[in-house]
Scaffold this active site. Structure first.
Site, PDB file in Angstrom:
ATOM      1  N   SER A 170       0.848  -1.190   0.000  1.00  0.00           N
ATOM      2  CA  SER A 170       0.000   0.000   0.000  1.00  0.00           C
ATOM      3  C   SER A 170       0.889   1.247   0.000  1.00  0.00           C
ATOM      4  O   SER A 170       1.744   1.377  -0.865  1.00  0.00           O
ATOM      5  CB  SER A 170      -0.958  -0.042   1.196  1.00  0.00           C
ATOM      6  OG  SER A 170      -1.990   0.889   1.070  1.00  0.00           O
ATOM      7  N   ARG A 242     -11.681   7.085   9.019  1.00  0.00           N
ATOM      8  CA  ARG A 242     -11.324   5.682   9.203  1.00  0.00           C
ATOM      9  C   ARG A 242     -12.438   4.761   8.719  1.00  0.00           C
ATOM     10  O   ARG A 242     -12.175   3.718   8.096  1.00  0.00           O
ATOM     11  CB  ARG A 242     -11.028   5.408  10.677  1.00  0.00           C
ATOM     12  CG  ARG A 242     -10.640   3.963  10.992  1.00  0.00           C
ATOM     13  CD  ARG A 242      -9.387   3.557  10.268  1.00  0.00           C
ATOM     14  NE  ARG A 242      -8.832   2.334  10.826  1.00  0.00           N
ATOM     15  CZ  ARG A 242      -7.728   1.746  10.390  1.00  0.00           C
ATOM     16  NH1 ARG A 242      -7.055   2.262   9.378  1.00  0.00           N
ATOM     17  NH2 ARG A 242      -7.277   0.656  10.955  1.00  0.00           N
ATOM     18  N   ASP A 335      -8.901  -7.154  -3.959  1.00  0.00           N
ATOM     19  CA  ASP A 335      -8.611  -5.761  -3.613  1.00  0.00           C
ATOM     20  C   ASP A 335      -9.400  -4.824  -4.518  1.00  0.00           C
ATOM     21  O   ASP A 335      -9.179  -4.768  -5.724  1.00  0.00           O
ATOM     22  CB  ASP A 335      -7.106  -5.513  -3.763  1.00  0.00           C
ATOM     23  CG  ASP A 335      -6.651  -4.183  -3.164  1.00  0.00           C
ATOM     24  OD1 ASP A 335      -7.491  -3.293  -2.948  1.00  0.00           O
ATOM     25  OD2 ASP A 335      -5.435  -4.052  -2.928  1.00  0.00           O
ATOM     26  N   HIS A 365      -8.095  -5.405   0.196  1.00  0.00           N
ATOM     27  CA  HIS A 365      -6.779  -4.773   0.271  1.00  0.00           C
ATOM     28  C   HIS A 365      -5.986  -5.238   1.491  1.00  0.00           C
ATOM     29  O   HIS A 365      -4.765  -5.417   1.421  1.00  0.00           O
ATOM     30  CB  HIS A 365      -6.960  -3.256   0.293  1.00  0.00           C
ATOM     31  CG  HIS A 365      -5.680  -2.483   0.286  1.00  0.00           C
ATOM     32  ND1 HIS A 365      -4.751  -2.584  -0.739  1.00  0.00           N
ATOM     33  CD2 HIS A 365      -5.158  -1.588   1.173  1.00  0.00           C
ATOM     34  CE1 HIS A 365      -3.720  -1.780  -0.481  1.00  0.00           C
ATOM     35  NE2 HIS A 365      -3.949  -1.186   0.667  1.00  0.00           N
ATOM     36  N   ASP A 366      -6.664  -5.444   2.607  1.00  0.00           N
ATOM     37  CA  ASP A 366      -5.977  -5.870   3.833  1.00  0.00           C
ATOM     38  C   ASP A 366      -5.354  -7.257   3.713  1.00  0.00           C
ATOM     39  O   ASP A 366      -4.628  -7.685   4.609  1.00  0.00           O
ATOM     40  CB  ASP A 366      -6.940  -5.857   5.018  1.00  0.00           C
ATOM     41  CG  ASP A 366      -7.053  -4.487   5.669  1.00  0.00           C
ATOM     42  OD1 ASP A 366      -6.296  -3.580   5.280  1.00  0.00           O
ATOM     43  OD2 ASP A 366      -7.903  -4.332   6.570  1.00  0.00           O
TER      44      ASP A 366
END
Length: 395
Positions: A170, A242, A335, A365-366
């Site tokens: 990332s 967030r 992702d 993505h994580d």
């Protein structure tokens, strides 16, 4: 299905900033202070630059076994180890760093800096400026190149002329790529995870919405809130940012499988209660506002928006052609924030990359953080054949 804990119902309001501040326990951090002001890509200089970093293992006598690990947006230098004094969370890649692990600290000297502009010990908006007060809203805009330039000073101070491996995902992948393009002679091997050659319009749009959420908070005060009391910082805006970000970090399929249309235990959405997925996002926001700084979030998000490896280098393809490191490029199949097409562009342009490696994961993505075994295999692909330094000595 188990429900996600509700956001902490603590009666103690969050601090104005979750940044590490002078006087806080140092934990495992060490610091490198730059002797000269840092010249910035956008013009001007940043004086008094200091980078917090952590290391594991011992540096070989010839400096050949050093590995640089670069964190993502809300990460820090604490890659491995337990939570504790000075470190509010456990190591974010603990499964990869340590004796016998992919980054075996009996063999490799692992270095992880907190990024310039961050809030866990490195110079950033929450740290003291020239007058002794926090930089706040006067902190200059940074780019990935500025951040890497600061990290080259750390490498010099540690006695590392060439990294055996630079790895990042990332935002950390953006910096890893900048290292390999801007300092090709200093990177022997490169692992790029879930990152692009340049920020796309979609990624800029998502980040901009988060930046606006923070700046719209009445406690933002133009970024000059760091000396405010508990509960008087822009934690509401940071929490919204967030929530937005975390939705992009996970896949729609995973969210549906985990939460579906179910209500949070004991709550009724039709009567003002929450769905389970809302509780999950509240929980993520509540955790971040106590360990991060809103102005750092803005500074780093803006730097990510500015990411373009081809800027001033003849375009992306020409820039990627400068990479001389043995390279592995990997993306996550689910992702939706940094889709595989962006890693395919990297792999096509970097001479030694070959094809894209695909991390199979439902986590979006994580996945680059959570699929430790798959990432470990990619690390091994680059390091297992590397020479093992015969003699090591601490520097």
């Amino acid at each position: 299905m188990t429900s996600v804990p509700a956001a902490p119902a603590s009666t103690v309001p969050p601090p104005a900033t979750g940044a590490w501040r002078e006087g806080d326990p140092p934990g495992r951090r060490r610091w490198h202070r730059r002797s000269q002001p840092l010249e910035l890509e956008g013009g001007g200089v940043l004086p008094g630059v200091r980078l917090a970093y952590e290391t594991w293992g011992r540096l070989a006598a010839d400096g050949s076994n050093a590995v640089l690990v670069l964190h993502a947006l809300t990460g820090d230098s604490h890659v491995a180890g337990a939570a504790g004094s000075g470190h509010p969370t456990a190591g974010w890649w603990d499964a990869l760093v340590g004796p016998g692990r992919a980054l075996d600290t009996n063999r490799w000297f692992v270095v992880a800096p907190n990024v310039l502009g961050g809030c866990q010990g490195s110079t950033g908006p929450a740290s003291a400026g020239p007058g002794g007060r926090p930089w706040g809203g006067s902190f200059p805009r940074l780019t990935q190149r500025d951040q890497v330039r600061a990290e080259t000073g750390l490498a010099d101070a540690l006695g590392v002329e060439r990294w055996a491996l630079v790895v990042g995902g990332s935002m950390g992948g953006m910096r890893a790529l900048e290292w390999a393009v801007g300092e090709p002679g200093r990177v022997a091997a490169l692992l790029l995870l879930a990152c692009p050659a340049a920020a796309s319009a979609d990624q800029i749009a998502w980040a901009t919405a988060q930046i606006h959420a923070i700046r719209a908070d009445p406690h933002w005060r133009g970024g000059d809130y760091h000396d405010a009391g508990a509960g008087q910082g822009p934690h509401t805006g940071l929490g919204i940012a967030r929530r937005i970000a975390h939705v992009t970090y996970r896949s729609a399929e995973e969210l549906q499988a985990r939460f579906g249309h179910l209500a949070q235990d004991g709550e009724q959405p039709r009567l003002g209660g929450r769905y389970r997925v809302e509780s999950y996002l509240d929980h993520q926001a509540a955790k971040l506002v106590r360990r991060f700084d809103a102005a750092s979030y803005v500074a780093l998000a803006e730097a990510m928006n500015a990411h373009d490896i081809g800027r001033g280098r003849g375009g992306i393809r020409t820039a990627l052609g400068r990479v001389t490191a043995r390279t592995v490029v990997a993306g996550v199949d689910s992702d939706r924030l940094y889709p595989l097409a962006q890693q395919e562009e990297l792999a096509a342009g970097i001479p030694s990359a070959g094809g894209v490696r695909v991390i199979r994961s439902p986590y979006g993505h994580d996945g680059f953080l959570l699929e430790a075994e798959q990432v470990a295999a990619l690390v091994g692909e680059l390091l297992d054949g590397a020479p093992d330094p015969a003699a090591r000595a601490t520097r």
